[in-house]
Design a protein around this motif. Sequence first.
Motif, PDB file in Angstrom:
ATOM      1  N   GLU A   1      13.918 -17.410  75.047  1.00 15.72           N
ATOM      2  CA  GLU A   1      13.106 -18.295  74.208  1.00 15.72           C
ATOM      3  C   GLU A   1      12.950 -17.729  72.799  1.00 15.72           C
ATOM      4  OE1 GLU A   1      11.509 -21.633  73.049  1.00 15.72           O
ATOM      5  OE2 GLU A   1      12.381 -21.330  75.042  1.00 15.72           O
ATOM      6  N   THR A  61      14.068 -19.797  69.496  1.00 15.38           N
ATOM      7  CA  THR A  61      13.114 -20.080  68.423  1.00 15.38           C
ATOM      8  C   THR A  61      13.582 -19.510  67.088  1.00 15.38           C
ATOM      9  OG1 THR A  61      11.309 -20.111  70.010  1.00 15.38           O
ATOM     10  CG2 THR A  61      10.721 -19.783  67.696  1.00 15.38           C
ATOM     11  N   HIS A  62      13.922 -18.235  67.057  1.00 12.55           N
ATOM     12  CA  HIS A  62      14.301 -17.580  65.803  1.00 12.55           C
ATOM     13  C   HIS A  62      15.587 -18.130  65.206  1.00 12.55           C
ATOM     14  CE1 HIS A  62      11.500 -14.259  64.921  1.00 12.55           C
ATOM     15  NE2 HIS A  62      11.180 -14.412  66.196  1.00 12.55           N
TER      16      HIS A  62
END
Length: 164
Positions: A10, A14-15
């Motif tokens: 995750e 996200t990044h």
Amino acid sequence: MSPVTEQWGEVLRTHLALGEEDSPARAAAAFSAEAGFFAVAGRGDEDGWPYFRSTAKGAEGAQGAVPDDIEALCTVCEEAVHPRGLRIAGTFWQRESREVISDVVTGSELELGLLREGDRAMWVVRAAPDVCMFVLVDGDREAQVSEARSLVLDFGSFLAGQGY
């Protein structure tokens, strides 16, 4: 610090904006010499594993993992990408460039390498002697390669800030 796969998947997503359709990254993986690939993510619902791990038909026709060249990947974590390149998931990636960048937040040095295979590009960043990450660029336009470079450096800085 031992990574936890579910959380790191995750974090990668996200990044690297892998949940967005216009993300310059197609897939990403985090690798450590101790744990091997501890996180892999693909863009959207796409499975990122095929870009980083070879698969072959087993004796009974089932999909089975073929061991990656872990020694070569560990070498990447020790010295960035060797000038001869690197084989990942059965694909030979040739190193095009390598640079060392000082992270302004942590003061640590990040080693960044650009790999090419035909018209495909992949960034490799080494955040620590035993931890590196791979980001497969989605497409072959230089704008996408440049945007993916920014994302991978940001993530490398994040890893360094987390103590990796």
